[in-house]
Design an enzyme around this catalytic site. Structure first.
Site, PDB file in Angstrom:
ATOM      1  N   LYS A  91       0.733  -1.302  -0.016  1.00  0.00           N
ATOM      2  CA  LYS A  91      -0.096  -0.055  -0.093  1.00  0.00           C
ATOM      3  C   LYS A  91       0.999   1.289   0.006  1.00  0.00           C
ATOM      4  CE  LYS A  91      -4.020   2.221   0.453  1.00  0.00           C
ATOM      5  NZ  LYS A  91      -3.499   2.682  -0.933  1.00  0.00           N
ATOM      6  N   GLN A 112       7.352   3.952   3.643  1.00  0.00           N
ATOM      7  CA  GLN A 112       5.913   3.537   3.852  1.00  0.00           C
ATOM      8  C   GLN A 112       5.723   2.182   4.806  1.00  0.00           C
ATOM      9  OE1 GLN A 112       3.990   5.504   1.429  1.00  0.00           O
ATOM     10  NE2 GLN A 112       2.318   4.963   3.040  1.00  0.00           N
ATOM     11  N   LYS A 115       5.621   3.371   8.127  1.00  0.00           N
ATOM     12  CA  LYS A 115       4.399   4.002   8.641  1.00  0.00           C
ATOM     13  C   LYS A 115       3.081   3.368   8.642  1.00  0.00           C
ATOM     14  CE  LYS A 115       4.214   7.512   5.520  1.00  0.00           C
ATOM     15  NZ  LYS A 115       3.872   8.201   4.351  1.00  0.00           N
ATOM     16  N   LYS A 127       5.254   1.774  -3.300  1.00  0.00           N
ATOM     17  CA  LYS A 127       5.350   3.068  -3.770  1.00  0.00           C
ATOM     18  C   LYS A 127       5.516   3.162  -5.274  1.00  0.00           C
ATOM     19  CE  LYS A 127       4.858   7.398  -2.127  1.00  0.00           C
ATOM     20  NZ  LYS A 127       4.012   7.891  -1.042  1.00  0.00           N
ATOM     21  N   GLY A 166      -2.781   8.259  -4.264  1.00  0.00           N
ATOM     22  CA  GLY A 166      -1.977   9.444  -4.576  1.00  0.00           C
ATOM     23  C   GLY A 166      -1.017   9.949  -3.909  1.00  0.00           C
ATOM     24  N   ASP A 167      -0.076  10.633  -4.685  1.00  0.00           N
ATOM     25  CA  ASP A 167       1.023  11.526  -3.643  1.00  0.00           C
ATOM     26  C   ASP A 167       1.257  12.793  -4.556  1.00  0.00           C
ATOM     27  OD1 ASP A 167       3.437  10.735  -1.572  1.00  0.00           O
ATOM     28  OD2 ASP A 167       4.527  11.665  -3.279  1.00  0.00           O
ATOM     29  N   THR A 210      -4.684  13.497   5.428  1.00  0.00           N
ATOM     30  CA  THR A 210      -3.126  13.474   5.739  1.00  0.00           C
ATOM     31  C   THR A 210      -2.931  14.778   6.472  1.00  0.00           C
ATOM     32  OG1 THR A 210      -2.739  12.585   3.720  1.00  0.00           O
ATOM     33  CG2 THR A 210      -0.890  13.512   4.850  1.00  0.00           C
ATOM     34  N   ASN A 241      -2.348  19.117  -1.340  1.00  0.00           N
ATOM     35  CA  ASN A 241      -3.295  18.300  -0.686  1.00  0.00           C
ATOM     36  C   ASN A 241      -2.800  18.296   0.922  1.00  0.00           C
ATOM     37  OD1 ASN A 241      -4.055  15.625   0.796  1.00  0.00           O
ATOM     38  ND2 ASN A 241      -5.578  16.291  -0.515  1.00  0.00           N
ATOM     39  N   SER A 377      -6.836   5.595   3.778  1.00  0.00           N
ATOM     40  CA  SER A 377      -6.873   4.840   2.714  1.00  0.00           C
ATOM     41  C   SER A 377      -7.078   3.466   3.187  1.00  0.00           C
ATOM     42  CB  SER A 377      -5.651   4.523   1.879  1.00  0.00           C
ATOM     43  OG  SER A 377      -5.155   5.787   1.113  1.00  0.00           O
TER      44      SER A 377
HETATM   45  P1  NDP Z   1       0.657  17.638  -4.080  1.00  0.00           P
HETATM   46  O1  NDP Z   1       1.076  17.495  -5.483  1.00  0.00           O
HETATM   47  O2  NDP Z   1      -0.780  17.831  -3.895  1.00  0.00           O
HETATM   48  O3  NDP Z   1       1.359  19.160  -3.489  1.00  0.00           O
HETATM   49  C1  NDP Z   1       2.991  19.238  -3.365  1.00  0.00           C
HETATM   50  C2  NDP Z   1       3.251  20.355  -3.039  1.00  0.00           C
HETATM   51  O4  NDP Z   1       4.839  20.285  -2.816  1.00  0.00           O
HETATM   52  C3  NDP Z   1       3.005  21.531  -4.162  1.00  0.00           C
HETATM   53  O5  NDP Z   1       2.838  22.919  -3.462  1.00  0.00           O
HETATM   54  C4  NDP Z   1       4.396  21.598  -4.757  1.00  0.00           C
HETATM   55  O6  NDP Z   1       4.802  22.986  -5.498  1.00  0.00           O
HETATM   56  C5  NDP Z   1       5.389  21.166  -3.755  1.00  0.00           C
HETATM   57  N1  NDP Z   1       6.501  20.631  -4.334  1.00  0.00           N
HETATM   58  C6  NDP Z   1       6.552  19.353  -4.762  1.00  0.00           C
HETATM   59  N2  NDP Z   1       7.804  19.246  -5.156  1.00  0.00           N
HETATM   60  C7  NDP Z   1       8.386  20.271  -4.834  1.00  0.00           C
HETATM   61  C8  NDP Z   1       9.912  20.500  -5.031  1.00  0.00           C
HETATM   62  N3  NDP Z   1      10.866  19.531  -5.525  1.00  0.00           N
HETATM   63  N4  NDP Z   1      10.341  21.668  -4.263  1.00  0.00           N
HETATM   64  C9  NDP Z   1       9.523  22.643  -3.638  1.00  0.00           C
HETATM   65  N5  NDP Z   1       8.064  22.365  -3.694  1.00  0.00           N
HETATM   66  C10 NDP Z   1       7.723  21.249  -4.149  1.00  0.00           C
HETATM   67  O7  NDP Z   1       1.246  16.692  -3.119  1.00  0.00           O
HETATM   68  P2  NDP Z   1       0.884  16.082  -1.460  1.00  0.00           P
HETATM   69  O8  NDP Z   1       0.190  17.597  -1.007  1.00  0.00           O
HETATM   70  O9  NDP Z   1      -0.274  15.144  -1.798  1.00  0.00           O
HETATM   71  O10 NDP Z   1       2.080  15.842  -0.991  1.00  0.00           O
HETATM   72  C11 NDP Z   1       2.969  16.820  -0.183  1.00  0.00           C
HETATM   73  C12 NDP Z   1       3.847  15.834   0.544  1.00  0.00           C
HETATM   74  O11 NDP Z   1       3.199  15.130   1.558  1.00  0.00           O
HETATM   75  C13 NDP Z   1       4.849  14.782  -0.133  1.00  0.00           C
HETATM   76  O12 NDP Z   1       6.025  14.569   0.319  1.00  0.00           O
HETATM   77  C14 NDP Z   1       4.096  13.598  -0.007  1.00  0.00           C
HETATM   78  O13 NDP Z   1       4.780  12.254  -0.267  1.00  0.00           O
HETATM   79  C15 NDP Z   1       3.524  13.671   1.288  1.00  0.00           C
HETATM   80  N6  NDP Z   1       2.463  12.752   1.733  1.00  0.00           N
HETATM   81  C16 NDP Z   1       1.295  12.818   1.144  1.00  0.00           C
HETATM   82  C17 NDP Z   1       0.148  12.201   1.286  1.00  0.00           C
HETATM   83  C18 NDP Z   1      -1.245  11.993   0.644  1.00  0.00           C
HETATM   84  O14 NDP Z   1      -1.878  11.614   1.221  1.00  0.00           O
HETATM   85  N7  NDP Z   1      -1.247  12.795  -0.476  1.00  0.00           N
HETATM   86  C19 NDP Z   1       0.144  11.342   2.572  1.00  0.00           C
HETATM   87  C20 NDP Z   1       1.500  11.351   3.346  1.00  0.00           C
HETATM   88  C21 NDP Z   1       2.385  11.802   2.750  1.00  0.00           C
HETATM   89  P3  NDP Z   1       4.743  22.821  -6.975  1.00  0.00           P
HETATM   90  O15 NDP Z   1       3.323  23.097  -7.467  1.00  0.00           O
HETATM   91  O16 NDP Z   1       5.502  24.035  -7.479  1.00  0.00           O
HETATM   92  O17 NDP Z   1       5.354  21.548  -7.650  1.00  0.00           O
HETATM   93  O1  2IT Z   2       3.037   8.907   1.521  1.00  0.00           O
HETATM   94  C1  2IT Z   2       1.837   8.391   1.842  1.00  0.00           C
HETATM   95  O2  2IT Z   2       1.561   7.868   2.882  1.00  0.00           O
HETATM   96  C2  2IT Z   2       0.890   8.733   0.659  1.00  0.00           C
HETATM   97  N1  2IT Z   2       1.312   8.956  -0.382  1.00  0.00           N
HETATM   98  C3  2IT Z   2      -0.547   8.082   0.911  1.00  0.00           C
HETATM   99  C4  2IT Z   2      -0.533   6.388   0.466  1.00  0.00           C
HETATM  100  C5  2IT Z   2      -1.841   5.930   0.503  1.00  0.00           C
HETATM  101  O3  2IT Z   2      -1.909   4.617   0.064  1.00  0.00           O
HETATM  102  O4  2IT Z   2      -2.628   6.410   0.773  1.00  0.00           O
END
Ligand code: NDP
Ligand code: 2IT
Length: 446
Positions: A91, A112, A115, A127, A166-167, A210, A241, A377
């Site tokens: 997952k 992951q 976690k 992943k 998603g991520d 998250t 997100n 999830s």
């Molecule tokens: P999104 O795609 O929704 O948003 C990502 C954000 O981070 C954007 O603002 C983006 O800016 C910025 N970003 C991405 N890459 C870079 C970079 N190289 N340098 C600077 N800014 C950057 O992703 P999420 O919000 O889903 O994910 C954010 C983080 O949280 C990630 O590390 C992800 O692995 C982690 N995460 C997500 C989960 C989820 O359920 N979605 C769960 C647990 C962890 P820009 O638009 O300029 O790229």
């Molecule tokens: O980093 C993470 O935990 C995620 N992007 C969510 C993974 C999931 O299966 O919901």
């Protein structure tokens, strides 16, 4: 690292994959922190548990070809790393970003596993993703890419095998396109992805999970120190997100969030982020965070990185790996920041983490703090299996309970292994032990 066994394991990983910078960073952090556990559990060495944990069960890379709006053929590389299935089906999310490499996917898959174990739910770790850049692509291009990506991925996933989500770069729109393609190819309506739309099997509160979960975790950190969110100033990085819903919950709990950022720059709003505007820019218009300053009087946009120079009590990195370095940690400490909790995966460099912890900043590592997304999830998988849908309140209450339990497991493990309040040690130890127990029961067949 002083422990001979852990040193041997790490040397072998380095020898095998010397160029996988992010993966080596993630492995080193875990191995260093679990030394006191390994000292007390010689049976783990005897069963080769750690050398098995650092090697993925399976890694798949594949070609993703698609046709852009000009009629040109484009080729990207797709990945799915199925890291560990000891406690449940693989997952973990799918990341679409030009910086994606095998090293990035392996570090994310490795983290992951721990976690997911911490959530207490039956989910293994995996992943995937691609070096595809969604920025500037039309809706049709995104659809064609997602369909091509799923055309290969569908062979490797399944509700009892591997359930992606998603991520970065993958939200409800991309999950929808991928789900449609899976169904077309397999002729089967099952919960093979999470983060689905509500009209076809998604769970209420998964979008928020998250960011909300991060704040529930920080709330436990605050309570542990006799404090609360009320009246605190919070700096959030990212504007995706995780960042948006961390901002929403922190604000609901009485804090003032003053920043959001993207890879171009950050906004500072001394009055507290106006979420209606931020959501309109990011979720509806898919715009840049710069536009916020044009719409909200009193807010300022600054080009470049620098969000960590803003004064705060609590810092929540919610963008990407290694976005908070030693200098940023120094700036946070100089400004009186007392709590850092990771919404993103591995956003703080090892030097930053060491400095923050040594200066008494209470640090919540991503594996624990951002586990609310994957936990929800798993709740989505549960609802899909039951062919039922729970209310928002029901899912949110379960999420909160899970985050409270994760904090409890991590703080207790930190205590047990002699480093009170070290949530890095606590989270890694508690997660590792849960996977280890299952691996010990299942023998050495994989
Ligand atoms: P999104 O795609 O929704 O948003 C990502 C954000 O981070 C954007 O603002 C983006 O800016 C910025 N970003 C991405 N890459 C870079 C970079 N190289 N340098 C600077 N800014 C950057 O992703 P999420 O919000 O889903 O994910 C954010 C983080 O949280 C990630 O590390 C992800 O692995 C982690 N995460 C997500 C989960 C989820 O359920 N979605 C769960 C647990 C962890 P820009 O638009 O300029 O790229
Ligand atoms: O980093 C993470 O935990 C995620 N992007 C969510 C993974 C999931 O299966 O919901």
């Amino acid at each position: 690292m002083n422990n001979a066994y852990l040193n041997r394991v790490f040397e072998k990983v380095k020898q095998r994959d010397p160029n996988e910078k992010e993966f080596l960073q993630a492995v080193q952090e875990v191995l260093e922190s679990i030394e006191p556990v390994i000292e007390k559990r010689p049976d783990l060495e005897k069963s080769g548990i750690i050398e098995r944990m650092v090697e993925p069960e399976r890694m798949i890379t594949f070609r993703v070809s698609w046709v852009d709006d000009q009629g040109n053929v484009q080729v990207n590389r797709g990945y799915r790393v199925q890291f560990n299935s000891a406690i449940g089906p693989y997952k973990g999310g799918l990341r679409l970003h030009p910086s994606v490499t095998l090293s990035v996917i392996k570090f994310l898959g490795f983290e992951q596993c721990f976690k997911n174990a911490l959530t207490g739910l039956p989910i293994g770790g995996g992943k995937g993703g691609s070096d595809f850049d969604p920025k500037g692509k039309s809706n049709n291009e995104i659809m064609r890419f997602c369909q091509s990506f799923m055309t290969e991925l569908q062979r490797h996933i399944g509700q009892f095998t591997d359930v992606p989500a998603g991520d970065i770069g993958v939200g409800a729109r991309e999950i929808g396109f991928m789900y449609g393609q899976y169904k077309r190819l397999q002729n089967e309506f099952t919960g093979i992805l999470t983060g689905k739309g509500l009209s076809y099997g998604g769970s209420l509160a998964r979008t928020e999970a998250t960011g909300y979960g991060l704040c529930y975790f920080v709330d436990e950190m605050l309570k542990h120190k006799g404090e609360s969110f009320k009246g605190k100033t919070v700096v959030v990085s990212g504007s995706g997100n995780v960042a948006i819903y961390a901002t929403e919950k922190a604000t609901q709990l009485g804090a003032k969030v003053v920043t959001l950022s993207d890879s171009n720059g950050y906004i500072y709003d001394p009055n507290g982020i106006n979420l209606e505007v931020a959501k309109d820019i990011k979720e509806i218009k898919r715009g840049r965070i710069k536009e916020y300053a044009d719409r909200v009087p009193g807010s300022v946009y600054t080009e470049g990185r620098g969000v960590w120079s803003v004064k705060c009590d609590i810092a929540l990195p919610c963008a990407t790996q290694n976005e908070l370095n030693e200098d940023d940690a120094k700036a946070l400490i100089a400004n009186g920041c007392k709590y850092v909790a990771e919404g993103a995966n591995m956003p703080s460099t090892p030097e930053a983490v060491d400095l923050l912890k040594s200066m008494g900043v209470f640090f919540g590592p991503g594996k624990a703090a951002n586990a609310g997304g994957v936990a929800t999830s798993a709740l989505e998988m549960c609802q899909n299996s039951m062919r039922l849908a729970w209310s928002f309140e029901e899912v949110d209450a379960k999420l909160k309970g899970i985050m409270q339990n994760i904090f409890k497991s991590a703080i207790e493990a930190a205590d047990q292994y002699g480093s009170a309040d070290d949530l890095v040690l606590g989270a890694n130890a508690a997660g590792m032990l849960r996977i280890a127990e299952a691996m010990l029961c299942q023998g050495v067949a994989y």
